[in-house]
Design a protein around this motif. Structure first.
Motif, mmCIF file in Angstrom:
data_model
loop_
_atom_site.group_PDB
_atom_site.id
_atom_site.type_symbol
_atom_site.label_atom_id
_atom_site.label_comp_id
_atom_site.label_asym_id
_atom_site.label_seq_id
_atom_site.Cartn_x
_atom_site.Cartn_y
_atom_site.Cartn_z
ATOM 1 N N ASP A 126 39.821 38.127 35.802
ATOM 2 C CA ASP A 126 38.611 37.432 35.498
ATOM 3 C C ASP A 126 38.116 36.687 36.803
ATOM 4 O OD1 ASP A 126 38.497 37.903 32.699
ATOM 5 O OD2 ASP A 126 40.109 36.462 32.463
ATOM 6 N N LYS A 127 38.476 37.026 37.918
ATOM 7 C CA LYS A 127 37.888 36.154 39.225
ATOM 8 C C LYS A 127 36.866 37.267 39.959
ATOM 9 C CE LYS A 127 41.859 33.286 40.190
ATOM 10 N NZ LYS A 127 41.126 31.987 39.743
ATOM 11 N N TYR A 128 36.089 36.454 40.462
ATOM 12 C CA TYR A 128 35.149 37.286 41.549
ATOM 13 C C TYR A 128 35.848 37.479 42.936
ATOM 14 C CZ TYR A 128 31.635 36.250 37.843
ATOM 15 O OH TYR A 128 30.733 36.187 36.544
ATOM 16 N N PRO A 129 35.240 38.374 43.578
ATOM 17 C CA PRO A 129 35.958 38.612 44.935
ATOM 18 C C PRO A 129 35.823 37.396 46.004
ATOM 19 C CG PRO A 129 34.418 40.640 44.200
ATOM 20 C CD PRO A 129 34.223 39.656 43.140
ATOM 21 N N VAL A 130 34.621 36.779 45.812
ATOM 22 C CA VAL A 130 34.657 35.462 46.479
ATOM 23 C C VAL A 130 35.494 34.595 46.453
ATOM 24 C CG1 VAL A 130 33.180 33.984 44.950
ATOM 25 C CG2 VAL A 130 33.038 33.802 47.744
ATOM 26 N N GLN A 131 36.392 34.823 45.038
ATOM 27 C CA GLN A 131 37.341 33.581 44.915
ATOM 28 C C GLN A 131 38.924 34.282 45.235
ATOM 29 O OE1 GLN A 131 36.211 33.675 40.450
ATOM 30 N NE2 GLN A 131 36.407 31.599 40.574
ATOM 31 N N LEU A 132 38.804 35.141 45.714
ATOM 32 C CA LEU A 132 40.137 35.935 46.450
ATOM 33 C C LEU A 132 40.325 35.810 47.645
ATOM 34 C CD1 LEU A 132 39.786 39.396 44.312
ATOM 35 C CD2 LEU A 132 40.702 37.173 43.462
ATOM 36 N N SER A 133 41.648 35.696 48.223
ATOM 37 C CA SER A 133 42.058 35.774 49.272
ATOM 38 C C SER A 133 41.596 37.339 50.135
ATOM 39 C CB SER A 133 43.533 35.459 49.754
ATOM 40 O OG SER A 133 44.203 36.142 49.208
ATOM 41 N N GLY A 134 41.817 37.267 51.532
ATOM 42 C CA GLY A 134 41.595 38.719 51.999
ATOM 43 C C GLY A 134 42.485 39.614 51.538
ATOM 44 N N GLY A 135 44.004 39.183 51.589
ATOM 45 C CA GLY A 135 44.923 40.267 50.974
ATOM 46 C C GLY A 135 44.756 40.738 49.553
ATOM 47 N N GLN A 136 44.078 39.637 48.727
ATOM 48 C CA GLN A 136 43.949 40.106 47.214
ATOM 49 C C GLN A 136 42.649 40.785 47.281
ATOM 50 O OE1 GLN A 136 43.535 36.076 45.858
ATOM 51 N NE2 GLN A 136 45.258 35.957 44.853
ATOM 52 N N GLN A 137 41.712 40.707 48.046
ATOM 53 C CA GLN A 137 40.658 41.642 47.831
ATOM 54 C C GLN A 137 41.027 43.272 48.450
ATOM 55 O OE1 GLN A 137 36.697 40.364 49.609
ATOM 56 N NE2 GLN A 137 37.670 38.221 49.862
ATOM 57 N N GLN A 138 41.861 43.058 49.381
ATOM 58 C CA GLN A 138 42.404 44.388 49.711
ATOM 59 C C GLN A 138 43.169 45.150 48.580
ATOM 60 O OE1 GLN A 138 45.954 44.748 51.015
ATOM 61 N NE2 GLN A 138 45.828 46.715 52.015
ATOM 62 N N ARG A 139 43.903 44.490 47.931
ATOM 63 C CA ARG A 139 44.750 45.087 46.951
ATOM 64 C C ARG A 139 43.754 45.486 45.871
ATOM 65 N NH1 ARG A 139 50.426 42.330 45.638
ATOM 66 N NH2 ARG A 139 51.117 41.809 47.987
ATOM 67 N N VAL A 140 42.578 44.701 45.595
ATOM 68 C CA VAL A 140 41.752 45.367 44.588
ATOM 69 C C VAL A 140 41.128 46.419 45.217
ATOM 70 C CG1 VAL A 140 39.465 44.648 43.309
ATOM 71 C CG2 VAL A 140 41.406 42.869 43.751
#
Length: 314
Positions: A126-140
């Motif tokens: 339920d989170k937007y990309p801007v709310q994620l860390s770099g590592g989390q964005q990479q996993r997504v």
């Protein structure tokens, strides 16, 4: 399996990719290694269908995809910038990746659940990309590529935006997921340590040409040329002219000893944690060596080569 048969690409009279031919086996983690401007990303984009070849053929599972658009090649691609929709939540980003799939909504949701749990991003739906860390964005971004279950996964320096510590854990995760899904992967990087750590095989390219192809141990221990040797290892080889020959020697293969055959002056000493890296001015050459103790700049030292590779006549 991916097969490239004499694939070339031209910009006017300038050849970017120079008749590269290679096979990537099914389930293999294949790394394309090269410095900036070597053509490695162009080669990846040719496989993806984002660039058109000027000559040659590209086959995936023995099917000629040379003239097919990206959507018809059954590939997933992870870009350097992650390519996530900023106005869409994580779940929506993953669902968009399946919008052209013929499976029903329930199966799509099950796929998303499976891959998100595997990559430990299920709690981020339920989170937007801007709310994620770099590592989390990479996993997504990886999940977005894998949720379609493509035949081929293409990765263009996906870890370059992460800090050093996160890169170690991320590349371990990528390798783990790749093996679990047995997905044929082509991974582009300029980082030789990264290539050596994760590759089943490495293709080293420069100026659009394939310089060497082999397993990491072969590329590291027996580089085919100075160009390949200069790309592999950190710190890289030293190249020295001795007795009319050009030899390459790694810092670990230079030993400092009182009865050493060669002699030079230490121009710099760097602390690298478990060892010191010293730079020795030797005639018209510079030799790098590792030592357990700090040696002051300006000190005269004697040394020998434990092992080296001859590249040609100087």
């Amino acid at each position: 399996m991916i097969t490239l048969k004499e694939v070339a690409k031209f910009f006017g009279s300038f050849k970017v990719i120079d008749n590269i031919s290679l096979n990537v086996e099914k389930g293999e983690f294949f790394v394309i290694l090269g410095k900036s401007g070597s053509g490695k990303t162009t080669l990846l984009r040719l496989i993806a269908g984002l660039e058109r070849v000027s000559s040659g053929k590209i086959l995936i599972d023995s099917i000629d995809v040379t003239d097919l658009p990206p959507s018809k090649r059954d590939i997933g691609m992870v870009f350097q910038n992650y390519a996530l929709y900023p106005n869409k939540k994580v779940f929506e980003n993953l669902m968009i990746a399946l919008e052209n799939s013929r499976i029903d909504k329930k199966d799509k949701e099950e796929r998303i659940m499976e891959i998100s749990k595997e990559l430990e991003i299920y709690h981020l739906m339920d989170k937007y990309p801007v709310q994620l860390s770099g590592g989390q964005q990479q996993r997504v971004a990886i999940a977005k590529a894998l949720v379609r279950r493509p035949k081929v996964l293409l990765m263009d320096e996906p870890l370059s935006n992460l800090d050093v510590q996160l890169r170690y854990s991320a590349r371990k995760l990528i390798k783990k997921v790749q093996k679990e899904f047995n997905i044929t992967t082509v991974y582009v990087t300029h980082d030789s340590n990264e290539a050596l750590a994760i590759a089943d095989r490495i293709g080293v390219i420069d100026k659009g040409k394939l310089l060497q192809l082999g397993i990491p141990e072969e590329i590291y221990n027996n580089p085919s040329s100075e160009d390949v040797a200069s790309l592999i290892g950190n710190p890289p080889m030293s190249f020295v002219k001795i007795d009319g020959k050009i030899i390459g020697v790694r810092p670990d293969d230079v030993t400092i000893r009182n009865d050493g055959k060669y002699e030079g002056v230490v121009s710099n000493c760097e602390f690298w944690g478990s060892y010191y890296l010293i730079y020795i001015d030797f005639i018209d050459n510079e030799v790098k060596a590792t030592t357990k103790e700090r040696i002051k700049e300006g000190s005269r030292v004697k040394f020998d080569f434990i092992n080296y590779k001859v590249f040609g006549n100087g």
